[in-house]
Structures are given as C-alpha cells and as structure tokens.
Scaffold this motif. Structure first.
Motif, PDB file in Angstrom:
ATOM      1  N   ARG A 219      64.699   2.066  71.690  1.00 17.33           N
ATOM      2  CA  ARG A 219      64.669   3.207  72.589  1.00 17.33           C
ATOM      3  C   ARG A 219      63.242   3.701  72.776  1.00 17.33           C
ATOM      4  NH1 ARG A 219      67.785   8.424  70.539  1.00 17.33           N
ATOM      5  NH2 ARG A 219      66.187   8.164  68.911  1.00 17.33           N
ATOM      6  N   SER A 220      62.453   3.661  71.688  1.00 19.46           N
ATOM      7  CA  SER A 220      61.050   4.082  71.740  1.00 19.46           C
ATOM      8  C   SER A 220      60.311   3.428  70.578  1.00 19.46           C
ATOM      9  CB  SER A 220      60.923   5.601  71.658  1.00 19.46           C
ATOM     10  OG  SER A 220      61.336   6.051  70.371  1.00 19.46           O
ATOM     11  N   VAL A 221      58.989   3.441  70.678  1.00 22.22           N
ATOM     12  CA  VAL A 221      58.142   2.889  69.619  1.00 22.22           C
ATOM     13  C   VAL A 221      57.142   3.958  69.200  1.00 22.22           C
ATOM     14  CG1 VAL A 221      56.418   1.143  69.016  1.00 22.22           C
ATOM     15  CG2 VAL A 221      58.379   0.516  70.429  1.00 22.22           C
ATOM     16  N   LEU A 222      57.024   4.153  67.907  1.00 19.42           N
ATOM     17  CA  LEU A 222      56.018   5.060  67.366  1.00 19.42           C
ATOM     18  C   LEU A 222      55.091   4.261  66.462  1.00 19.42           C
ATOM     19  CD1 LEU A 222      56.303   8.661  66.200  1.00 19.42           C
ATOM     20  CD2 LEU A 222      55.312   7.019  64.604  1.00 19.42           C
TER      21      LEU A 222
ATOM     22  N   GLY B  21      61.181  14.621  65.219  1.00 18.69           N
ATOM     23  CA  GLY B  21      62.600  14.740  64.919  1.00 18.69           C
ATOM     24  C   GLY B  21      63.471  13.778  65.690  1.00 18.69           C
ATOM     25  N   TRP B  22      62.994  13.277  66.835  1.00 15.64           N
ATOM     26  CA  TRP B  22      63.820  12.389  67.638  1.00 15.64           C
ATOM     27  C   TRP B  22      63.858  10.955  67.121  1.00 15.64           C
ATOM     28  CZ3 TRP B  22      60.509   8.654  69.130  1.00 15.64           C
ATOM     29  CH2 TRP B  22      59.161   8.981  69.358  1.00 15.64           C
ATOM     30  N   VAL B  23      62.997  10.596  66.165  1.00 14.91           N
ATOM     31  CA  VAL B  23      62.974   9.227  65.652  1.00 14.91           C
ATOM     32  C   VAL B  23      64.222   8.974  64.817  1.00 14.91           C
ATOM     33  CG1 VAL B  23      61.784   7.582  64.156  1.00 14.91           C
ATOM     34  CG2 VAL B  23      60.471   9.092  65.665  1.00 14.91           C
ATOM     35  N   GLY B  24      64.953   7.920  65.165  1.00 14.82           N
ATOM     36  CA  GLY B  24      66.182   7.594  64.453  1.00 14.82           C
ATOM     37  C   GLY B  24      66.465   6.105  64.465  1.00 14.82           C
ATOM     38  N   ALA B  25      67.733   5.762  64.314  1.00 18.96           N
ATOM     39  CA  ALA B  25      68.123   4.363  64.127  1.00 18.96           C
ATOM     40  C   ALA B  25      67.873   3.487  65.350  1.00 18.96           C
ATOM     41  CB  ALA B  25      69.599   4.296  63.731  1.00 18.96           C
ATOM     42  N   LEU B  26      67.722   4.087  66.521  1.00 20.85           N
ATOM     43  CA  LEU B  26      67.503   3.311  67.746  1.00 20.85           C
ATOM     44  C   LEU B  26      66.030   3.057  68.031  1.00 20.85           C
ATOM     45  CD1 LEU B  26      70.121   4.986  70.125  1.00 20.85           C
ATOM     46  CD2 LEU B  26      70.381   2.893  68.754  1.00 20.85           C
TER      47      LEU B  26
ATOM     48  N   VAL C 285      59.456   1.966  64.353  1.00 23.05           N
ATOM     49  CA  VAL C 285      58.226   2.556  63.839  1.00 23.05           C
ATOM     50  C   VAL C 285      57.332   1.424  63.344  1.00 23.05           C
ATOM     51  CG1 VAL C 285      57.199   4.009  62.053  1.00 23.05           C
ATOM     52  CG2 VAL C 285      59.267   4.760  63.246  1.00 23.05           C
ATOM     53  N   VAL C 286      56.100   1.415  63.829  1.00 25.93           N
ATOM     54  CA  VAL C 286      55.109   0.411  63.440  1.00 25.93           C
ATOM     55  C   VAL C 286      54.042   1.107  62.607  1.00 25.93           C
ATOM     56  CG1 VAL C 286      53.437  -1.293  64.250  1.00 25.93           C
ATOM     57  CG2 VAL C 286      55.527  -0.850  65.584  1.00 25.93           C
ATOM     58  N   ALA C 287      53.910   0.703  61.356  1.00 24.62           N
ATOM     59  CA  ALA C 287      52.913   1.308  60.460  1.00 24.62           C
ATOM     60  C   ALA C 287      51.831   0.278  60.168  1.00 24.62           C
ATOM     61  CB  ALA C 287      53.565   1.778  59.169  1.00 24.62           C
TER      62      ALA C 287
ATOM     63  N   ARG D 161      65.366   7.552  57.645  1.00 26.43           N
ATOM     64  CA  ARG D 161      66.198   7.888  58.804  1.00 26.43           C
ATOM     65  C   ARG D 161      66.897   6.679  59.407  1.00 26.43           C
ATOM     66  NH1 ARG D 161      62.600  12.016  62.490  1.00 26.43           N
ATOM     67  NH2 ARG D 161      61.720  13.283  60.780  1.00 26.43           N
ATOM     68  N   GLY D 162      66.613   5.499  58.889  1.00 22.17           N
ATOM     69  CA  GLY D 162      67.282   4.308  59.391  1.00 22.17           C
ATOM     70  C   GLY D 162      66.628   3.657  60.579  1.00 22.17           C
ATOM     71  N   ALA D 163      65.405   4.044  60.902  1.00 20.43           N
ATOM     72  CA  ALA D 163      64.681   3.413  62.011  1.00 20.43           C
ATOM     73  C   ALA D 163      64.251   2.007  61.616  1.00 20.43           C
ATOM     74  CB  ALA D 163      63.461   4.248  62.391  1.00 20.43           C
ATOM     75  N   SER D 164      64.136   1.135  62.606  1.00 24.58           N
ATOM     76  CA  SER D 164      63.597  -0.202  62.337  1.00 24.58           C
ATOM     77  C   SER D 164      62.117  -0.078  62.004  1.00 24.58           C
ATOM     78  CB  SER D 164      63.786  -1.110  63.549  1.00 24.58           C
ATOM     79  OG  SER D 164      65.162  -1.358  63.764  1.00 24.58           O
TER      80      SER D 164
END
Length: 387
Positions: A55-58, A94-99, A102-104, A124-127
């Motif tokens: 859904r999005s990438v952080l 707060g909107w970051v979730g399972a969909l 996250v790239v660290a 939170r279960g994010a990829s």
C-alpha cells in the motif's frame, strides 16, 4: 580562504594521506553494484509482500544512508501508484501496518533510528526489508520478523558504500512494480561508474581530471550546489553533504525552481563582489589593502550548477531558469562551475553526478592536507555521547 595544494593532488604519495582508502572505495562503486545484485538475488527479494504491491513504502535511513531514500522517492515519484515516505527516527507513523513495506537501511546495522523504526514496524506486522551489515542488530530484527535482509559488505563508511545500499532497495522496488530499474539498468549503471572511476583516478593529472579540477574550483569560495531539477536536486544534496562531511567545508544546496530566489538573494550579500562593494556592508573597498598585513580577503560564493541535460525530456523552462541564475551569478562576480551528463537512464545520469562530486569532495580534503576518512572532532563527539 582555504589553500588547496594542487601539487599534492598529483603527488605519487597522495594515497598515504588517505588512511581509510576513500578514493579506492569510491572507485569500487561499479563493483559494489554488481555484488549487490548477486546479494539481493541470494536474499530472495521475491519474498517481499508475497510478490504483491504494498500500500505504501516507508524508508528508514539517516546520515550517509539517507540518500537511498531520496533516490527511491525520485524514481518512484513520476508514475508509481505506491507513495514513498522517509523517516529518520521514531515515531513510526500511525498508518503503517500489515499492508505496508518498511525499508531500513544502515551500513553498520546499528544506527539507532533505522533500528527503532524496523523494530516497531515488525511489531505492527509490516513487511520488512533491511539492508546493512551481516550479523548486526538490524539483521537480527529482520530475521525475527521473517523479513528480507540484504548484506552490505564491510566498508569504510556509509559515504563510500552508497551503491551497495542503494542497489538492493531499488531492485526491490522494481520487483514490486514501483520503478523501472532492473538488473539490466544497474549493469549499465555499473559500467558508467567504472568509466567515471577511470576518468577520476588519482594518477590522472589535475588538468585532465574533472574531479580534481572541480576540487580546486570549490576551494576558491563557499560552495553553493544547485540542481536544475529533481534528479540533480538529489545529486546536489549528496554533493553538499560530501563536501561538508568529507572536505570539512560548509556547503549549502538547493533545487530549481524552488531555490532560485533563495540562492539569487545571496548574491546581494557580503559574499559577492556586489555585496563587498556596498557601503552598507563594508564601506569603500581599500585598493591599498595588503592581504599579509590586513588579513585574508572575505570568502566569496562559488556556485556549482548540476544540470540534467542528458534527459530525453528537457524542460525548457527549467533550462532557461538555470541559465538565468548562472548569468546573474556571473554578473556579480560569483564564479560558476557547470556540469551535465550524457544520455541514459535516470540512475545512470545520477551516478555520473554523484561520482564526480564524491571524488571532488575527497580530492578537496586531500588537497587541503586532511584525511578524508577521519575527523578527530566526529570521533570526539561519538566518545562524548556514547552511553
């Protein structure tokens, strides 16, 4: 004004001052790309999001790694259906979730900001995609979250391992349908970086080495690095950071069209001929001033204009604005250095700009008699803030 010793740049003993082999590390950029392609394949980027588009990438990165986020935003912005955002530290939005993905990124795998963001994303279960040193805390977080971790081989610093960190992140975005920059594009990027490394090699004398020439030009004033658009804006940000961190000379940067007024306004100030001859600033110029008795003259601005003239779609308005800024600078006595690129993919053009300014900043440090890889005050700061 700082004094750069051009003779030192052409000295066979130049490498002795470069204790961390910064020049050699920069010259390995092409090899970094090729190795990163292999490591990304071994890590299994196809497992990300189960192959589905997020859904999005952080992107969590800071310091020398933050340019990775800037490049991904640049490549994704024109047409990607997936928004890309950047964070340096907590809190995780707060909107970051399972969909979401996250790239660290952390070359050492120990930077506190990316570590904390990766840990919270896991909770939170994010990829999770992590890029950093093997057997590091970041790699451990990724393993526990069943994420994908791509190793970054040991290097002198995040400033010299940019392409080892950037390549797997962009390849992942390509695999998810966010950008058009696959292995074939990176093969051409690696070739371009090899070409640049040969052109900027230490054994090449200053008068035929664009990076050494640019280093000498930057030493003549206070650098202002200006990009003529989004791509060169990313390159300008990287260049200013390298000049400041590697050569220890304060530098600022901007991107057209937004920064035009900001930069041109400085031409009225005390760092140009126009400002220095203004009675409101310094009074009448003293034609009998002796620099040995009265002190060195005040520093002046030096404009480095990075141009994306290798793009297939040249924005005539952007070109006209860049020309106008450059001419205004020359009119008030500001010396201008302009550099463009050959045609190619956006990553190839960006690689050419980054290679030039990375080498130039390193040669600038060496010409000033400083080790580009070691800063006593940075080491002291780390000692003072170590818990």
């Amino acid at each position: 004004m700082p004094f750069i010793d051009e003779a030192r740049l052409d000295d066979d003993q130049l490498a002795q001052l470069d204790s961390r082999q910064t020049l050699r590390s920069l010259a390995s950029a092409g090899a970094q790309v090729r190795h990163a392609i292999d490591l990304a394949g071994e890590a299994g980027l196809g497992r990300l999001m189960g192959g589905e588009r997020p859904r999005s990438v952080l992107v969590a990165a800071l310091g020398g790694s933050s340019v990775v986020a800037n490049v991904l935003e640049l490549l994704a912005e024109p047409g990607s259906p997936v928004p890309v955002q950047t964070r340096h530290n907590l809190p995780l939005p707060g909107w970051v979730g399972a969909l979401d993905l996250v790239v660290a990124v952390s070359q050492s795998g120990r930077a506190e900001g990316p570590l904390a963001l990766a840990a919270e994303a896991s909770r939170r279960g994010a990829s999770l995609l992590t890029v950093g040193a093997p057997d590091s805390p970041l790699a451990d977080i990724s393993a526990r979250a069943r994420g994908v971790h791509v190793d970054v081989p040991a290097g002198t610093s995040s400033r010299t391992t940019l392409w080892a960190m950037l390549t797997p992140v962009v390849l992942a975005a390509h695999a998810l349908g966010m950008v058009d920059a696959g292995p074939l594009v990176f093969a051409r990027v690696a070739d371009r970086l090899d070409q640049q490394a040969g052109l900027f090699r230490p054994s090449s004398e200053t008068f035929v080495n664009p990076a050494k020439t640019l280093a000498c030009e930057l030493a003549e004033g206070v650098p202002v690095v200006l990009g003529d658009g989004p791509l060169t804006g990313v390159a300008a940000c990287r260049a200013a950071a390298m000049i400041t961190r590697t050569a220890r000379i304060p530098a600022t940067w901007g991107e057209l069209p937004d920064a035009a007024s900001q930069v041109v306004a400085c031409f009225d100030g005390p760092y140009t001929d126009a400002g220095l001859t203004s009675a409101a600033v310094s009074g009448p110029a003293d034609i009998f001033a002796d620099p040995y008795l009265d002190g060195a003259p005040a520093p002046k601005l030096r404009l480095l204009l990075l141009r994306d003239d290798g793009s297939e779609r040249v924005d005539e308005r952007a070109r006209t604005l860049a020309d106008a800024v450059a001419q205004t600078a020359r009119d008030v006595g500001v010396r201008v250095s302009e550099h463009g690129t050959e045609a190619g993919h956006a990553l190839e053009r960006l690689a050419a700009h980054i290679a030039l300014t990375d080498f130039a900043a390193t040669y600038l440090a060496l010409g000033l008699g400083m080790d580009p890889g070691l800063s006593p005050h940075v080491a002291d700061l780390r000692d003072r803030t170590r818990g």
